[in-house]
Design a protein around this motif. Structure first.
Motif, mmCIF file in Angstrom:
data_model
loop_
_atom_site.group_PDB
_atom_site.id
_atom_site.type_symbol
_atom_site.label_atom_id
_atom_site.label_comp_id
_atom_site.label_asym_id
_atom_site.label_seq_id
_atom_site.Cartn_x
_atom_site.Cartn_y
_atom_site.Cartn_z
ATOM 1 N N PHE A 90 0.823 -1.204 0.000
ATOM 2 C CA PHE A 90 0.000 0.000 0.000
ATOM 3 C C PHE A 90 0.859 1.258 0.000
ATOM 4 C CE2 PHE A 90 -3.142 3.009 1.816
ATOM 5 C CZ PHE A 90 -4.129 2.847 0.854
ATOM 6 N N CYS A 91 1.994 1.189 0.631
ATOM 7 C CA CYS A 91 2.894 2.355 0.660
ATOM 8 C C CYS A 91 3.303 2.746 -0.753
ATOM 9 C CB CYS A 91 4.126 2.041 1.512
ATOM 10 S SG CYS A 91 5.411 3.306 1.463
ATOM 11 N N ARG A 103 7.986 2.519 7.352
ATOM 12 C CA ARG A 103 8.223 2.735 5.926
ATOM 13 C C ARG A 103 6.960 3.220 5.219
ATOM 14 N NH1 ARG A 103 13.217 1.581 4.640
ATOM 15 N NH2 ARG A 103 14.370 -0.210 5.482
ATOM 16 N N SER A 104 5.807 2.877 5.739
ATOM 17 C CA SER A 104 4.564 3.366 5.142
ATOM 18 C C SER A 104 4.460 4.879 5.244
ATOM 19 C CB SER A 104 3.361 2.711 5.826
ATOM 20 O OG SER A 104 3.380 1.310 5.640
ATOM 21 N N LEU A 105 5.146 5.436 6.234
ATOM 22 C CA LEU A 105 5.138 6.891 6.377
ATOM 23 C C LEU A 105 5.920 7.578 5.268
ATOM 24 C CD1 LEU A 105 5.660 7.114 10.239
ATOM 25 C CD2 LEU A 105 3.579 7.667 8.989
ATOM 26 N N SER A 106 6.736 6.811 4.533
ATOM 27 C CA SER A 106 7.478 7.405 3.424
ATOM 28 C C SER A 106 6.533 8.072 2.439
ATOM 29 C CB SER A 106 8.302 6.326 2.705
ATOM 30 O OG SER A 106 9.246 5.753 3.568
ATOM 31 N N SER A 107 5.412 7.429 2.178
ATOM 32 C CA SER A 107 4.418 8.018 1.277
ATOM 33 C C SER A 107 3.431 8.895 2.026
ATOM 34 C CB SER A 107 3.660 6.904 0.547
ATOM 35 O OG SER A 107 4.513 6.182 -0.298
ATOM 36 N N LEU A 108 3.098 8.488 3.222
ATOM 37 C CA LEU A 108 2.069 9.207 3.968
ATOM 38 C C LEU A 108 2.478 10.648 4.253
ATOM 39 C CD1 LEU A 108 -0.721 8.742 5.202
ATOM 40 C CD2 LEU A 108 0.416 8.114 7.344
ATOM 41 N N ILE A 109 3.767 10.911 4.401
ATOM 42 C CA ILE A 109 4.238 12.274 4.673
ATOM 43 C C ILE A 109 3.835 13.215 3.540
ATOM 44 C CG2 ILE A 109 6.342 13.668 4.839
ATOM 45 C CD1 ILE A 109 5.563 12.266 7.402
ATOM 46 N N GLY A 110 3.705 12.664 2.333
ATOM 47 C CA GLY A 110 3.311 13.500 1.215
ATOM 48 C C GLY A 110 1.915 14.072 1.342
ATOM 49 N N TYR A 111 1.128 13.538 2.229
ATOM 50 C CA TYR A 111 -0.244 14.009 2.432
ATOM 51 C C TYR A 111 -0.364 14.882 3.688
ATOM 52 C CZ TYR A 111 -1.314 10.274 -0.927
ATOM 53 O OH TYR A 111 -1.362 9.467 -2.044
ATOM 54 N N HIS A 112 0.741 15.407 4.169
ATOM 55 C CA HIS A 112 0.714 16.076 5.476
ATOM 56 C C HIS A 112 -0.178 17.313 5.476
ATOM 57 C CE1 HIS A 112 3.343 19.427 4.267
ATOM 58 N NE2 HIS A 112 4.046 18.538 3.589
ATOM 59 N N GLU A 113 -0.457 17.874 4.293
ATOM 60 C CA GLU A 113 -1.344 19.035 4.262
ATOM 61 C C GLU A 113 -2.762 18.681 4.687
ATOM 62 O OE1 GLU A 113 -1.037 20.583 0.354
ATOM 63 O OE2 GLU A 113 0.777 21.741 0.774
ATOM 64 N N LEU A 114 -3.113 17.399 4.595
ATOM 65 C CA LEU A 114 -4.440 16.956 5.019
ATOM 66 C C LEU A 114 -4.525 16.812 6.532
ATOM 67 C CD1 LEU A 114 -5.086 14.105 2.395
ATOM 68 C CD2 LEU A 114 -5.837 16.482 2.270
ATOM 69 N N PHE A 115 -3.396 16.774 7.178
ATOM 70 C CA PHE A 115 -3.384 16.474 8.602
ATOM 71 C C PHE A 115 -3.410 17.763 9.424
ATOM 72 C CE2 PHE A 115 -0.546 12.753 7.172
ATOM 73 C CZ PHE A 115 -1.674 12.065 6.745
ATOM 74 N N SER A 166 18.914 8.119 3.703
ATOM 75 C CA SER A 166 17.494 8.096 4.044
ATOM 76 C C SER A 166 16.631 7.713 2.857
ATOM 77 C CB SER A 166 17.060 9.474 4.560
ATOM 78 O OG SER A 166 17.277 10.465 3.569
ATOM 79 N N THR A 167 17.104 7.941 1.660
ATOM 80 C CA THR A 167 16.288 7.685 0.469
ATOM 81 C C THR A 167 16.622 6.351 -0.195
ATOM 82 O OG1 THR A 167 17.870 9.005 -0.791
ATOM 83 C CG2 THR A 167 15.868 10.113 -0.044
ATOM 84 N N CYS A 168 17.311 5.481 0.500
ATOM 85 C CA CYS A 168 17.482 4.133 -0.055
ATOM 86 C C CYS A 168 16.114 3.477 -0.216
ATOM 87 C CB CYS A 168 18.386 3.295 0.845
ATOM 88 S SG CYS A 168 20.112 3.834 0.776
ATOM 89 N N HIS A 169 15.194 3.776 0.689
ATOM 90 C CA HIS A 169 13.780 3.502 0.455
ATOM 91 C C HIS A 169 13.156 4.838 0.083
ATOM 92 C CE1 HIS A 169 9.504 2.891 1.559
ATOM 93 N NE2 HIS A 169 9.738 1.678 1.075
ATOM 94 N N PHE A 170 12.371 4.854 -1.004
ATOM 95 C CA PHE A 170 11.928 6.118 -1.572
ATOM 96 C C PHE A 170 11.207 6.987 -0.533
ATOM 97 C CE2 PHE A 170 8.018 3.690 -1.947
ATOM 98 C CZ PHE A 170 7.028 4.642 -1.725
ATOM 99 N N LYS A 171 11.299 8.279 -0.748
ATOM 100 C CA LYS A 171 10.601 9.266 0.097
ATOM 101 C C LYS A 171 9.895 10.266 -0.813
ATOM 102 C CE LYS A 171 12.348 7.630 3.957
ATOM 103 N NZ LYS A 171 13.011 6.486 3.358
ATOM 104 N N LEU A 172 8.787 10.817 -0.317
ATOM 105 C CA LEU A 172 8.062 11.864 -1.035
ATOM 106 C C LEU A 172 8.489 13.217 -0.482
ATOM 107 C CD1 LEU A 172 4.418 10.494 -1.452
ATOM 108 C CD2 LEU A 172 6.403 10.216 -2.935
ATOM 109 N N ILE A 173 8.940 14.075 -1.366
ATOM 110 C CA ILE A 173 9.432 15.401 -0.983
ATOM 111 C C ILE A 173 8.655 16.443 -1.791
ATOM 112 C CG2 ILE A 173 11.451 16.883 -0.748
ATOM 113 C CD1 ILE A 173 11.613 14.333 0.903
#
Length: 1501
Positions: free
Chosen positions: A812-813, A865-877, A1368-1375
């Protein structure tokens, strides 16, 4: 073994010892009288050569009335003497004793010995003439008696001593070679009569012996006299026939045929039959037997051949048949054979066991006819006139229904049709077409074809099945090879008549016929009958998956043909529906796969909406437990009667439900491009199935494997693709194939290819299939992705099954990173955030059962690791939600430093950029946690240091830092420096991390990509890693020290210097790195001037240059001797400080650099006086090297733009412009600088003379670092190799990837030195291809306030094989787009720092270290010169009357000079004043004393 036979005329030979004397006597005749008393005895005096002087006595004993014992002894002695010695008068001797062969007068033992004597006399009588031979023959015939038995009717009883009579006859006739005299001797008592009587007598004897092995027959030959005699008799007859056939009368030959057949018919003994048939072969070789004997002969031979006693015997029988089959008699032979095939006696054979002869004759006759036909075909002869007679005979024989005949005929047909085995089966080599053996008329006849005979065959046993299947295979093979001239429809009809017994290959042949002829389509009016026949005889009855699958394929092909010719409404689907109904208990296998992948898919794709809906309703009912399935006809004109009531789902196999589910998924995939409306229906059906099967983990997993692959473009077009960028997640679940292999029990792994997800339908985009419905575009179809998200959240919240639970969490991430896909799922994203934080803090589902291989820490890695993508939605939080994320990460930090700490730190690094306020709130706690990890785990060291390096560049986070918090950061760095130094000290062996050939890629060879996740333990730190930790730790100190307000730096400078010294391995001697950093602290405590590149020491006219060593620095003063204007340069470890001095006094005078030195330096108070530098070659070279080592850190990084669908090096390097987003990124990552004549900055090899590498470049710097970017789109040259000259030599490259490819190609630009690639890619690909179209779209979105939202990019670093996962980006991150340049810049500097160390295998040293080394060379050499001059001056001290200490000091200050106007003096004229040598050599300086030497705050203001 050689046997010598004496000729009938006699011959003499000589021995080696003496001569053999022979006497010839007249024929002796006995005088007959009425009484024995009148017999006159005859006296014989034989001549004996070689011994036996008592021979006369022996003869007298035989001729007198001696007792039987004496006679027997005399006979034995006489026999031995005749065999041992050469004796004359043998006929006379035999004449005297021949009457002892009379069995009526003599006992058996005497008679048998007399016969042995007779045999020996015949063998030893070299002079026997015709008369003598006839005498012997006459005695044999006379005394060998045959009589009729009292209980056996006409059956003769043979003489009990016949074996000896036969031996005598064999010896007499030279084993049948010389029988002429015996044949014509007497009509009643000649050899013919004797042989016939003998064969008649032995007819009964033959019946005693049955078939047995060769070894048993051999044993019987030795033990059984009758058996041996019978064999010898037949062999003797055979020799008589063979050597004397022309002498024999036809009646005798016929009698022999008759008698031999009678003997052979009484036995099944192989040896006897072999002798009989061999004898018959001799007869047939000289001519054909009479017609009246043909039937008996054929019956005898066929019965033997049919019984198949022995292959050798059958060959003899075949030789006999071949002999009989002359050109004028072959028709008679074949006709006779046909008569025995259909022998009427077979009728009673079913109940009468004595009729076996008829059965075997029938079997043998067919076998022989087959062989005759093959032989004739080879020889080019024809049997056209007998073909149909043979077929009728076969039909007649098979009509008796005798199993043994049926089986035999099956076997014969099998051999007949197995052309390739003729040599093995018949001993005949046939290479022509089978038409020569089985011509076309045999197949095409309407009432007497081979098929008529074949259809009479019955299959009664397993053996019959084997034979029949072999026949089918042969027929099929012959037909396919065009060797069988038969109508195909008749062949297929024959096969179908035996459908239960057909081999699989033949069934496939039949099915191919139906398919090729399109008999299952509406083109055939009887299509329904054919389809039902296929289903009932093959599909429903057989178990072979290949056959059953082919049945479905043929039916499907017929359906496709019907679709291509007729209207959809004319096609009836009832039979297809019936197939699905009857297949619901089908187990897992290819049948279900075809049903669901092909048949169901075709119907769903091609059927009308009504048919599809009804089919779906039937399918859906199967998922509902205990609900009756109502099966109804789609059309009223149904060809199949359907039951109205069906069984419940409890009778439906799980595998069938799985197959149906997979089939619907495949329909969805195919319909994306072909029929998006149907695809939407399939999506809704799958959602409905998940609701119905909410607790069925397997079905949920099947559907989830599709749903997690859903993606959308930036325009909202839905497509399916393969997951990527989830190695770390899969590794946490132990499901990554690369690290853990394939677990046979695992239902998902990564990466994986799913059989029902055909990848040829991946990445296909249909503009009519979209994520959201637009009211103004009614021709579009949409899917409600929220339904899938709800399902995923339910699976994650409510533990259903471990496989589906782990699968959704693992994938899901990756799907979440496609932010456009979930752009309208705000509530669901918020809920997902809550689930992640809850489960990260170990509030797990109550029913969760962990796999035995996993721990809760492994699960926490997944949640983090699921937070790697979830951080991209931080404007919703909300702020509270963001705080909860940080709070959960802090919780994860404290769980397992070896597992959860690293991903938590990596997410915190991203949070510093994206949600800084929440990080700031917990920053003190975070730093305290990080301090504890230093001693808990070394694997997290690089990640912690990266976090600190990211934190320092964000003023919003550090603006309120207190001194204690700064100390905490420095404390972390000091701990790592201490740890790295300690590790380096303990390292006794050189680095073995890799060799040069391993680190530098070979030309033209693709580099391997490292995929090891960061959470995988690396074990003991390598020298490379320890050096990297050391380097980054110093960078942390430098960066954070500069972050402190300048007025506050002196508060911490002493603290830092003291800890730097403390971390130094040897407190008595500081290493280069420590000296350099102390100089850095000294430089920046009271200054914010950035380090720059400064040129020094370029003397000019009328200027004097002097240099001195002052501590770890070189002081250079260059003075204009007239004006006093001076330039002061201080070479320090961190760079050069340049000061310009101008005198304000009006009057001019002569002045030297020493003047200024004495103004700045109090020689009366200082213990460490300046040491002048006297230049020599070593000092000059060291100064030259020192001036070429910059005090600034240099980095060069490549930036490459990848356009839409670009996948080659040439395409990528040819780009001269990029998208708007790309250029926004460039604008913020560095300043624009002009290259031409720019010597003030580091350009990383770019041309600054002729604009070859472009007019401008991107450049960034801070106080200590300069970073140049090699931007390929800014290099205006058309030659891509010129661009690659820079890019290929950069250790780190940044790729702005808008190609739309799902997976980045690390070897896109092949280079030996590219170790790390930082890839930036949009969260969603764009369907628009051109850059101009992308620019227009981006502009429209930017101008549309309603659609404005923060754009995020996915960032991942790809590593050359062997490079550890330390970023930190060996596993992808949303920036976010706003923070992207700063984040990438910081990451690229760290990556480049590591790459330098990696390339040097841990022997990398910073510029400051190298400068300190050169300074030490100058200092040490100057001290050597200093000591040398001191020694010379001491030697001259006694010669000097006055010694001016003050002047000596001034001389010492003279140092080196450089001026054309100044007199150069020898260095020996300088005078120096020295300090106390005891102070210089004092050792054991304590740490606080060392600190006092370098401490400077005490005398600064």
């Amino acid at each position: 073994m050689s046997v010598h036979h004496t000729g009938s005329s006699g011959s003499s030979g000589g021995g080696g010892i003496g001569s053999v004397f022979k006497s010839f006597t007249k024929s002796l005749k006995t005088t007959s009288s009425s009484s024995s008393k009148n017999v006159v005895p005859v006296s014989i005096n034989p001549t004996v050569v070689g011994g036996g002087q008592d021979l006369q006595l022996i003869i007298q004993q035989l001729t007198t009335n001696s007792s039987n014992t004496v006679k027997l002894t005399a006979l034995i002695k006489l026999t031995e003497s005749i065999s041992k010695y050469s004796i004359s008068s043998i006929p006379e001797i035999w004449y005297l004793v021949h009457d002892l062969c009379d069995g009526r007068k003599n006992p058996t033992n005497i008679r048998r010995q007399a016969l042995k004597l007779c045999i020996e006399c015949i063998k030893s009588d070299d002079s026997k003439g015709v008369g003598a031979k006839l005498n012997y023959f006459n005695d044999i015939v006379k005394y060998c008696r045959f009589k009729s038995g009292s209980t056996s009717g006409n059956v003769s009883i043979v003489d009990p001593d016949f074996d000896l009579f036969l031996q005598a006859l064999v010896a007499l006739s030279d084993n049948g070679r010389d029988i002429h005299d015996f044949v014509i001797y007497d009509d009643k008592h000649n050899l013919n009569v004797f042989l016939e009587d003998s064969l008649v007598g032995f007819k009964g004897v033959a019946g005693k012996y049955n078939f047995q092995s060769d070894d048993q027959d051999t044993e019987l030959m030795h033990k059984d006299r009758d058996f041996r005699t019978l064999i010898n008799l037949i062999e003797f007859v055979k020799n008589c026939l063979n050597f004397n056939y022309t002498l024999l009368e036809e009646s005798f030959v016929n009698a022999m045929i008759y008698r031999l057949i009678r003997i052979g018919s009484k036995t099944s003994n192989l040896t006897i039959l072999t002798s009989v048939v061999s004898s018959l072969n001799i007869i047939f070789s000289f001519g054909n037997p009479p017609i009246e004997y043909f039937s008996n002969i054929i019956q005898f031979l066929t019965s033997i051949y049919g019984s198949s006693i022995d292959e050798r015997l059958n060959l003899l029988v075949w030789e006999s048949i071949v002999s009989l089959c002359l050109q004028d008699s072959i028709q008679l032979v074949v006709s006779t054979l046909c008569d025995f095939i259909s022998n009427p006696d077979l009728q009673r054979s079913r109940s009468d066991a004595t009729a076996n002869t008829a059965i075997y004759s029938s079997i043998g006759a067919f076998q022989l006819i087959v062989k005759i036909q093959i032989k004739n075909a080879i020889e080019g002869n024809s049997m056209d006139s007998t073909y149909f007679k043979v077929i009728r005979a076969l039909k007649s024989a098979l009509s008796f229904n005798i199993p043994i005949i049926n089986t035999s005929y099956l076997r014969n047909f099998d051999k007949l049709l197995a052309k390739e085995s003729y040599l093995d089966n018949f001993g005949l080599k046939f290479q022509d077409s089978m038409d020569k053996i089985l011509p076309f008329q045999l197949w095409y006849s309407s009432n007497c074809s081979i098929y008529d005979s074949l259809r009479k065959l019955k299959v009664n046993s397993d053996q019959d099945i084997d034979y029949f299947q072999s026949i089918c295979v042969s027929l099929q093979s012959l037909y396919e090879n065009h060797e069988l001239s038969t109508p195909k429809d008749k062949l297929i009809d024959f096969f179908m008549a035996y459908s239960p017994y057909l081999p699989n290959s033949t069934i496939l042949f039949v099915l191919k016929y139906y398919d090729d002829e399109k008999l299952c389509s509406l083109l055939n009016p009887f299509w329904k009958d054919i389809v039902l026949k296929i289903l009932n005889q093959f599909y429903y009855q057989l178990e072979d998956n290949d056959v059953r699958t082919e049945c479905l394929r043929v039916i499907l092909n017929g359906l496709k043909v019907s679709h291509s010719v007729f209207n959809k409404d004319d096609i009836n689907y009832d039979i297809i529906i019936e197939i699905f109904k009857k297949s619901k208990r089908e187990p897992k296998g290819p049948v279900i796969s075809f049903l669901t992948n092909e048949l169901l898919t075709f119907i769903c794709l091609e059927s009308s909406h009504q048919v599809f809906q009804q089919l779906v309703s039937i399918i859906m009912s199967l998922y509902i437990e205990k609900r009756p399935v109502r099966q109804e006809s789609i059309y009223s004109r149904s060809f199949v009667t359907l039951s109205s009531q069906a069984s419940s789902v409890t009778n439906t196999s799980v595998d069938f439900l799985h197959g149906i589910t997979k089939g619907i998924i495949q329909v969805f995939l195919r319909c994306i491009m072909k029929d998006p409306g149907r695809a939407k229906q399939c999506f809704d059906i799958l959602i409905e199935i998940t609701d119905t099967c909410a607790s069925n983990g397997d079905i949920l997993l099947i559907i989830c494997k599709l749903f997690v692959r859903l993606r959308v473009t930036s325009e909202g077009y839905v497509y399916v693709t393969q997951p990527n960028d989830m190695m770390g997640l899969a590794s946490a679940f132990k499901r990554d194939v690369a690290s853990h292999g394939v677990n046979s029990n695992a239902k998902w792994v990564y990466p994986e290819s799913v059989d029902y997800l055909n990848e040829k339908y991946f990445n296909q985009i249909n503009k009519q299939f979209i994520l959201l419905k637009l009211d103004e575009e009614d021709d579009k179809y949409y899917i409600d992705i929220k339904k899938w998200v709800h399902l995923a959240l339910r699976i994650m919240k409510e533990f259903i099954d471990w496989e589906v639970y782990s699968f959704v969490w693992g994938h899901f991430c990756w799907q979440l990173s496609n932010m456009e896909l979930l752009s309208h799922c705000q509530e669901e994203i918020i809920e997902f955030r809550r689930i992640v934080c809850e489960q990260l803090t170990l509030n797990l589902p109550s029913s969760l059962k962990l796999n035995n291989e996993l721990t809760k820490s492994d699960l926490q890695v997944v949640f983090v690791r699921s937070l790697s993508s979830l951080i991209g939605y931080h404007e919703l939080f909300s702020k509270y939600d963001q705080d909860q994320i940080i709070n959960s990460l802090i919780f994860g930090l404290g769980q397992s430093w070896d597992k959860t700490a690293i991903p938590c730190i990596n997410i915190l690094t991203v949070c510093c950029f994206e949600i800084p306020l929440s990080v700031k709130k917990f920053l003190t706690t975070i730093l305290m946690k990080l301090q504890t990890t230093i001693t808990s785990s070394t694997n997290a060291s690089s990640h912690i240091l990266e976090f600190l390096m990211s934190l320092v560049h964000l003023p919003i986070l550090t603006s309120n830092f207190t001194m204690e918090e700064f100390k905490r950061v420095f404390g972390i760095a000091f701990k790592y420096i201490e740890y790295a130094n300690d590790l380096r000290t303990r390292e006794s062996q050189p680095s073995t991390a890799g060799t040069e050939t391993e680190l530098i890629q070979k030309h033209g060879v693709d580099a391997q990509v490292e995929q090891t996740p960061s959470t995988q333990p690396v074990g003991e730190l390598t020298p490379i890693m320890s050096q990297y930790i050391l380097s980054i730790s110093y960078n942390v100190i430098a960066s954070w020290f500069l972050k402190i307000n300048m007025q506050d730096r002196k508060k911490l400078s002493s603290f830092i210097i003291k800890n730097l010294i403390s971390c130094n391995g040897n407190v008595l001697k500081l290493d280069e790195q420590t000296i350099g950093f102390i100089d850095f602290i000294i430089r920046f405590t009271y200054s914010d001037l950035p380090l720059t590149i400064i040129g020094v020491d370029k003397p000019v006219e009328s200027r004097v240059l002097n240099r001195w060593i002052m501590g770890n620095s070189i002081l250079s003063i260059e003075t204009d001797v007239n004006s006093g204007d001076s330039e002061v340069n201080v070479r320090r470890p961190t760079g050069v400080t340049k000061l310009n001095i101008t005198l304000t006094q009006e009057q001019q005078g002569h002045i030297t650099p020493n003047y200024f030195l004495l103004q700045l330096f109090d020689h009366l108070e200082s213990k460490n006086k300046p040491i002048p530098i006297i230049e020599d070659s070593i000092v000059s070279r060291a100064l030259s090297v020192l001036d070429r080592i910059p005090g600034v850190k240099f980095h060069k990084i490549g930036i490459i733009y990848i356009g839409k669908e670009q996948n080659t090096e040439h395409e990528v390097l040819s780009n001269k412009v990029g998208s708007l987003a790309y250029h926004k990124f460039l604008n913020k990552i560095g300043n624009l600088v002009k290259l031409k004549n720019n010597r003030e900055i580091y350009v990383g090899g770019l041309d600054i003379e002729n604009d070859i590498d472009g007019e401008f470049a991107r450049y960034w710097r801070d106080k200590t670092t300069q970073l140049i970017f090699h931007v390929t789109t800014m290099m205006t040259c058309d030659d891509v190799q010129l661009k690659k000259r820079h890019i290929g030599n950069d250790y780190v490259n940044i790729f702005f990837d808008e190609s739309g490819s799902q997976e980045f190609n690390f070897n896109l630009i092949k280079s030996q030195f590219n170790f790390l690639s930082i890839v930036i890619s949009p969260c969603a690909i764009s369907k628009d291809i051109s850059i101009e179209a992308m620019r227009i779209k981006e502009d429209s979105i930017e101008n549309d306030e309603s659609r404005k939202s923060t754009k995020f990019y996915k960032v991942k670093i790809y590593r050359r094989s062997g490079v550890p996962a330390i970023f930190s980006t060996c596993h992808f991150k949303l920036i976010s787009q706003e923070k992207l340049p700063e984040f990438i810049r910081n990451l690229s500097i760290l990556a480049n720092e590591f790459a330098h160390i990696w390339h040097t295998q841990g022997s990398y040293h910073s510029n400051w270290c190298q400068r300190v080394k050169q300074l030490m060379i100058v200092k040490n050499k100057s001290l050597d010169n200093y000591n040398h001059l001191k020694q010379e001056q001491q030697e001259q001290l006694d010669d000097v009357n006055e010694y001016d200490t003050t002047q000596s000091f001034f001389d010492q200050l003279g140092g080196t000079s450089s001026s054309k106007d100044t007199n150069k003096e020898s260095s020996h004229e300088y005078k120096f004043e020295y300090s106390n040598s005891e102070e210089e050599e004092e050792e054991g300086v304590k740490l606080n004393e060392l600190y006092q030497l370098v401490e400077f705050n005490s005398y600064t203001c």
